[in-house]
Write an enzyme that holds these catalytic residues in place. Structure first.
Site, PDB file in Angstrom:
ATOM      1  N   LYS A  42       0.999  -1.185  -0.088  1.00 19.03           N
ATOM      2  CA  LYS A  42       0.110   0.047  -0.300  1.00 19.03           C
ATOM      3  C   LYS A  42       0.951   1.386   0.114  1.00 19.03           C
ATOM      4  CE  LYS A  42      -0.093  -0.059   4.925  1.00 19.03           C
ATOM      5  NZ  LYS A  42      -1.044  -0.666   6.209  1.00 19.03           N
ATOM      6  N   ARG A 135     -10.046   0.433  15.634  1.00 20.96           N
ATOM      7  CA  ARG A 135      -9.900   1.163  14.510  1.00 20.96           C
ATOM      8  C   ARG A 135     -11.156   0.544  13.415  1.00 20.96           C
ATOM      9  NH1 ARG A 135      -4.152   1.326  11.255  1.00 20.96           N
ATOM     10  NH2 ARG A 135      -4.973  -0.625  10.325  1.00 20.96           N
ATOM     11  N   HIS A 167      -6.105  -6.927  13.381  1.00 15.93           N
ATOM     12  CA  HIS A 167      -4.849  -6.311  13.402  1.00 15.93           C
ATOM     13  C   HIS A 167      -4.535  -5.897  14.685  1.00 15.93           C
ATOM     14  CE1 HIS A 167      -1.802  -3.864  11.205  1.00 15.93           C
ATOM     15  NE2 HIS A 167      -2.281  -2.759  11.294  1.00 15.93           N
ATOM     16  N   ARG A 223       1.286 -10.789   7.605  1.00 17.01           N
ATOM     17  CA  ARG A 223       0.898  -9.554   6.577  1.00 17.01           C
ATOM     18  C   ARG A 223       2.219  -8.607   6.842  1.00 17.01           C
ATOM     19  NH1 ARG A 223      -4.145  -9.397   9.132  1.00 17.01           N
ATOM     20  NH2 ARG A 223      -3.113  -7.541  10.283  1.00 17.01           N
ATOM     21  N   TYR A 267      16.113  29.990   6.975  1.00 20.97           N
ATOM     22  CA  TYR A 267      14.861  30.769   7.384  1.00 20.97           C
ATOM     23  C   TYR A 267      14.962  30.868   8.950  1.00 20.97           C
ATOM     24  CZ  TYR A 267      12.783  30.407   2.869  1.00 20.97           C
ATOM     25  OH  TYR A 267      12.661  30.270   1.578  1.00 20.97           O
ATOM     26  N   CYS A 314      14.122  23.746   4.026  1.00 22.54           N
ATOM     27  CA  CYS A 314      13.064  24.949   3.288  1.00 22.54           C
ATOM     28  C   CYS A 314      12.290  23.734   2.288  1.00 22.54           C
ATOM     29  CB  CYS A 314      13.758  25.719   2.678  1.00 22.54           C
ATOM     30  SG  CYS A 314      15.176  26.659   3.668  1.00 22.54           S
ATOM     31  N   MET A 315      11.478  24.280   1.595  1.00 22.44           N
ATOM     32  CA  MET A 315      10.762  23.423   0.556  1.00 22.44           C
ATOM     33  C   MET A 315      11.385  22.834  -0.369  1.00 22.44           C
ATOM     34  SD  MET A 315       7.553  24.948  -1.782  1.00 22.44           S
ATOM     35  CE  MET A 315       6.530  25.698  -0.376  1.00 22.44           C
ATOM     36  N   ASP A 316      12.465  23.405  -1.017  1.00 25.17           N
ATOM     37  CA  ASP A 316      13.344  22.795  -1.911  1.00 25.17           C
ATOM     38  C   ASP A 316      14.702  22.476  -1.469  1.00 25.17           C
ATOM     39  OD1 ASP A 316      11.014  23.928  -3.562  1.00 25.17           O
ATOM     40  OD2 ASP A 316      12.286  25.795  -3.265  1.00 25.17           O
TER      41      ASP A 316
END
Ligand SMILES: *Cc1c(COP(=O)(O)O)cnc(C)c1O
Length: 383
Positions: A42, A135, A167, A223, A267, A314-316
């Site tokens: 998954k 769950r 589970h 599993r 930052y 940072c983002m990149d």
């Protein structure tokens, strides 16, 4: 894997490691009697690529594959997988007819869901009982009604009930009292199902941690997700069985330069150089799934040394401390890997960022290129 990284930043997946891990797990659970192995693929194969991980798992001997959603199961069929395949997370209105047509086994948590599946006709369906995770799955007071409905649908030829499963909540903590309680509850559910007249082909309860740590929970099938990718489901508790981490994440240094004592980095200037040093820029960030929480905590591997991340991710991109060295742009940076060369592992990143290795590998993506290697083929001999 010593070839230079051809991409700016990439995930490298060693398919031989997945095959190896699946083989190890299958041998481990089948010591006393044959127990079947399901490899869980998954969430895009825990970030390793669902179709590729699935093919490697089958090649390693996986009897079953498991996914969460029908969409994932249909994608696997689209990729050519034809073997036993179970999915277990559906919402009303999901494409049960598509699943049945593709020979995908589905899971019912409730009478209402079972009725919806039965209306399609011809489904192979497994029943999930809640034994204490609270769950998905039928709660204890609904077991009898679910089993009775299943017997009625089976008698009418609308479904075949192929499995009953549950589970664990805390199999990564072998001494946790929930493990004994859940296993006992599961045995009660199986007895009740038998009394109701069900005769499923498989009963299953164990995930990776229970496969490694709790033989009494193996039943007919285990599993295994995370262990198939070579990561430890229960750090500190698992026996060493020789699993090999399949994923490495690498990048190429964008630049390196000197900064002076007192300079703030990234930052918010959450880190200031305590003395003159050099820093390198690594072109991957939270847009790729590199945790922002790794700022000032995790480390990467550059030129055979651990280089701590300085300041915020940072983002990149993010910045690492190069301790006075100035490796040229293009130098390989290993964020994590199997650990063989001393590089950090996904488990190290998990510990540095307060999460689990599952989240580290599964969240990676974005602009990262994923590339597959086969260490058995490229290096000649298995490690
Ligand atoms: C994800 C999942 C697994 C695999 O768990 P691991 O800890 O990765 O082995 C097994 N069963 C179910 C129901 C799951 O959702």
């Amino acid at each position: 894997m010593t070839d230079p990284a051809p991409h700016r930043a990439e995930i490298v997946v060693d398919l031989a490691a997945i095959r190896h891990n699946v083989r190890v797990l299958k041998d481990l659970v089948s010591v006393d009697r044959p127990v079947r192995l399901m490899t869980v693929v998954k969430a895009d194969g825990y970030g390793h690529g669902m179709a590729e991980a699935a093919a490697a798992a089958r090649a390693g001997g996986a009897d079953w594959l498991g996914v969460a959603t029908i969409d994932e199961a249909l994608a696997l069929r689209g990729a050519g997988d034809r073997g036993p395949l179970l999915c277990w997370l559906s919402a009303p209105g999901d494409d049960f007819a598509g699943a049945v047509a593709a020979d995908v086994e589905v899971t019912a948590y409730s009478v209402a869901e079972l009725d919806e599946i039965a209306a399609v006709g011809g489904a192979r369906v497994q029943l999930k009982v809640d034994t204490g995770l609270s769950r998905g799955g039928a709660p204890r007071d609904a077991w009898a009604a679910l089993f009775a409905a299943a017997v009625a649908h089976e008698a009418a030829g609308r479904v075949r009930v192929t499995g009953i499963w549950s589970h664990f909540a805390a199999s990564d903590e072998p001494a946790h009292p929930a493990n004994d309680q859940q296993e006992a509850a599961f045995r009660e559910a199986l007895a009740l199902a038998g009394q109701a007249g069900l005769d499923p082909e498989v009963a299953h309860l164990a995930n990776s941690a229970a496969a490694l740590l709790r033989p009494s929970s193996h039943f007919d099938l285990v599993r295994c997700g995370i262990a198939s990718y070579g990561l430890d489901p229960a750090p500190g508790a698992s026996p060493r069985v020789g699993l090999r981490p399949a994923m490495s994440v690498r990048a190429r240094l964008v630049m390196s330069k000197a900064i002076a004592a007192g300079d703030g980095v990234s930052y918010g200037h959450t880190w200031h150089a305590p003395e003159d040093t050099t820093v390198g820029v690594v072109p991957a960030g939270y847009g790729e799934g590199v945790p922002r929480a790794a700022g000032n905590t995790a480390a990467v591997w550059v030129d055979d040394s651990l280089r701590p991340i300085r300041g915020r991710v940072c983002m990149d991109q993010f910045v690492v401390d190069l301790h006075g060295e100035l490796p040229p742009p293009g130098t390989e940076v290993v964020l994590f890997g199997p650990g063989d060369r001393g590089e950090p592992t996904a488990q190290d990143w998990a510990e540095a960022t307060g999460t689990i290795s599952y989240e580290i590998v599964t969240r990676l993506g974005g602009r990262l290129v994923r590339r597959y290697v086969d260490s058995d083929a490229t290096e000649g001999t298995p490690r």
